[in-house]
Design an enzyme around this catalytic site. Structure first.
Site, PDB file in Angstrom:
ATOM      1  N   CYS A  23       0.820  -1.224   0.000  1.00  0.00           N
ATOM      2  CA  CYS A  23       0.000   0.000   0.000  1.00  0.00           C
ATOM      3  C   CYS A  23       0.849   1.266   0.000  1.00  0.00           C
ATOM      4  CB  CYS A  23      -0.934   0.006   1.190  1.00  0.00           C
ATOM      5  SG  CYS A  23      -2.110  -1.349   1.175  1.00  0.00           S
ATOM      6  N   SER A  80     -10.757   1.749   5.632  1.00  0.00           N
ATOM      7  CA  SER A  80     -10.875   2.470   4.366  1.00  0.00           C
ATOM      8  C   SER A  80     -11.519   1.551   3.328  1.00  0.00           C
ATOM      9  CB  SER A  80      -9.496   2.926   3.905  1.00  0.00           C
ATOM     10  OG  SER A  80      -8.604   1.832   3.895  1.00  0.00           O
ATOM     11  N   ILE A 106     -12.499  -0.284  -0.401  1.00  0.00           N
ATOM     12  CA  ILE A 106     -11.931  -0.774  -1.657  1.00  0.00           C
ATOM     13  C   ILE A 106     -12.379   0.191  -2.756  1.00  0.00           C
ATOM     14  CG2 ILE A 106     -12.295  -2.591  -3.377  1.00  0.00           C
ATOM     15  CD1 ILE A 106     -12.028  -4.582  -1.021  1.00  0.00           C
ATOM     16  N   LYS A 120      -9.560   6.979   4.646  1.00  0.00           N
ATOM     17  CA  LYS A 120     -10.868   6.586   5.153  1.00  0.00           C
ATOM     18  C   LYS A 120     -12.014   7.186   4.327  1.00  0.00           C
ATOM     19  CE  LYS A 120     -13.841   4.927   7.892  1.00  0.00           C
ATOM     20  NZ  LYS A 120     -14.722   4.941   6.706  1.00  0.00           N
ATOM     21  N   HIS A 163      -9.112   4.581  -0.693  1.00  0.00           N
ATOM     22  CA  HIS A 163      -7.775   3.978  -0.638  1.00  0.00           C
ATOM     23  C   HIS A 163      -7.563   3.002  -1.789  1.00  0.00           C
ATOM     24  CE1 HIS A 163      -4.111   2.347   0.870  1.00  0.00           C
ATOM     25  NE2 HIS A 163      -4.591   1.413   1.646  1.00  0.00           N
TER      26      HIS A 163
END
Lengths: 385, 135
Positions: free
Chosen positions: A83, A207, A209, A330, A334
């Site tokens: 990430c 957060s 998808i 959030k 993300h």
């Protein structure tokens, strides 16, 4: 050493882009950034992306995106750090400019996650963990963070409601961001009423998808004068990154992001600043507990006090330590490998004074991007020129 | 679903996953799980096998309600960080326990259980899980 500056930014809204492919998102963000910078060609392309091979069966993103954006025969590669891929790609672009090898560099972060079934997406995200010794046992990424959240609440006496305040702050700020996935403010009750995904972690602690792409154009301060006015230049003043054990269970401390501390110290030293000089923080709140741990690990506050900053209202735009000024992971969303570049774009907006949720007189901003459960972390300091 | 060559991928971990054999550094005596090529404490590459007792205690846990694909069979299932008697922490599923019985410091012991099975012609994966000790 040549001073690296960002002269252009571009992005797509974060969301469920059913009609757009990975390449569509990346090309749109990239061309927007080139237009914003006033450049019509670049020397190279760095693509931040975590798991395109799993999500859309496409690797070789350097060639794909440079080709479809019409960049010609430039060097182009994908940068992967889970990430933190976006943050790492920005830093690779900066290094290329600083080295003198390339003068005008494009960085795009992109992730297309909604083409996968949700349970498959859950599995692909867990590829950032230790496959043989974590994913093998059926753990999800949410579950790994839930293990940390439970320990954090026990160690420092916080409640689920306390941590929910990070989500409330993020959504309040995201509501002002036209590119955010969620533009509605929420309350602590909203978080508490959402279902457990991995106890004690609830849907609204996490957060979403999402799909999205963001891009920046980096050059030297000298070269930048050919394209934009000084007011549109933002210096990459410092950067650092570090790893920790990929497997959470091998960590010596579960409640301290050692990699964030090391990365932040490197970034502060390079920029010649201290944490108190920073006006706002775009930290990696993929999960509410990670926002608290990030604030502690990069030195904003001491251990155990991260969630206290939220309780005291100090993380709001008008607080002493504004975080997630445009919604964070959030509320902005993300799209994993793109997130670090979104953070960079948002910091540039703040430093140019163009943010829809402006931190008054912001001169220095920090972005912190986490890969894995704290296993691969980038910290970047951006400063008004 | 992608199907990598699962058989060799899992039999090479039989010692660890069936018997909880890890590593011990001959130089500094540090024990770790699973066995590594380099000691995480002192950097020595002189590592021997070490048999863990399988006894430990729960230091944190969660209930996985939205598992990764391939793990739906047991959902929801508890996963814990278990601190082994000899020091290292391992992540594993808990079994033979109700979610509300799990607590900080709960004593557990290692058992071998089915972890996952692939489609009807696929292999079945076994490995360690932990349960409250049978007294």
């Amino acid at each position: 050493m040549r001073k690296p500056v960002i002269i252009g930014v571009g992005l797509t809204p974060v969301g469920e882009h059913w009609k757009l492919a990975l390449r569509d998102l990346a090309v749109e963000a990239l061309l927007n950034a080139m237009e914003d910078a006033g450049v019509d060609k670049v020397d190279s392309l760095y693509v931040g992306n975590m798991a395109s091979g799993s999500f859309v069966e496409q690797e070789n993103l350097g060639a794909l995106i440079a080709d479809w954006a019409g960049l010609g025969n430039v060097p182009a590669v994908k940068v992967e750090a889970a990430c933190a891929s976006g943050g790492a790609a920005v830093q690779e672009g900066v290094k290329a400019v600083m080295s003198g090898l390339e003068d005008v560099v494009a960085v795009v972060g992109v992730e297309k996650m909604t083409d996968a079934w949700p349970s498959d997406a859950t599995r692909y995200l867990a590829y950032a963990a230790d496959a043989e010794w974590e994913l093998f046992h059926g753990v999800s990424f949410v579950a790994l963070n839930a293990l940390v959240m439970r320990l954090y609440m026990k160690e420092y006496g916080y409640t689920e409601e306390d941590l929910a305040l990070f989500a409330v702050n993020a959504h309040a700020n995201g509501a002002k961001n036209p590119y955010a996935m969620f533009k509605k403010p929420i309350t602590v009750e909203t978080v508490m009423k959402s279902p457990y995904v991995a106890d004690p972690l609830k849907l609204f602690d996490a957060s979403p998808i999402a799909d999205g792409a963001a891009a920046v154009i980096i050059t030297t301060e000298e070269k930048a004068k050919e394209f934009v006015d000084k007011a549109r230049m933002v210096e990459v003043a410092g950067m650092g990154r570090a790893i920790d054990t990929i497997n959470l269970s091998h960590r010596k401390e579960f409640l301290f992001l050692r990699a964030a501390k090391v990365a932040a110290e490197r970034a502060y030293k390079m920029a010649g600043i201290e944490v108190k000089d920073i006006d706002f923080f775009e930290i990696h709140d993929a999960f509410t507990v990670m926002a608290a741990l990030s604030l502690e690990s990069i030195g904003v506050t001491e251990r155990g006090k991260g969630a206290m900053l939220a309780k005291e209202g100090q993380i709001a735009i008008d607080g002493d330590y504004p975080i997630q000024t445009l919604g964070g992971l959030k509320a902005r969303g993300h799209p994993v490998g793109a997130t670090g570049v979104y953070q960079t774009v948002e910091a540039v907006w703040q430093l140019r004074g163009e943010a829809p949720n402006q931190v008054p007189d912001a001169e220095i901003g920090l972005t912190q991007n986490i890969g894995g459960t704290g296993s691969n972390i980038t910290v970047t300091i951006l400063r008004r020129v | 679903m992608g199907r990598p060559m699962q058989v060799s991928r899992y039999w090479r971990h039989f010692k660890e996953k069936y018997r909880l054999i890890g590593g011990k550094c001959k130089s500094c005596g540090h024990v770790h799980f699973p066995k590594r090529p380099v000691c995480p404490e002192c950097g020595s590459q002189e590592i021997e096998e070490f048999q863990f007792s399988g006894k430990g205690k729960v230091i944190s846990w969660t209930i996985v309600r939205n598992p990764p694909s391939g793990y739906e069979y047991y959902k929801p299932y508890p996963i814990a960080l278990v601190e082994l008697e000899e020091g290292p922490v391992v992540l594993a599923q808990l079994t033979d326990v109700e979610p509300e019985e799990i607590d900080f410091g709960m004593e557990v012991e290692m058992v071998t259980r089915k972890v996952r099975e692939f489609e009807e012609d696929g292999i079945i994966l076994y490995g360690y899980k932990f349960r409250p000790p049978i007294k």
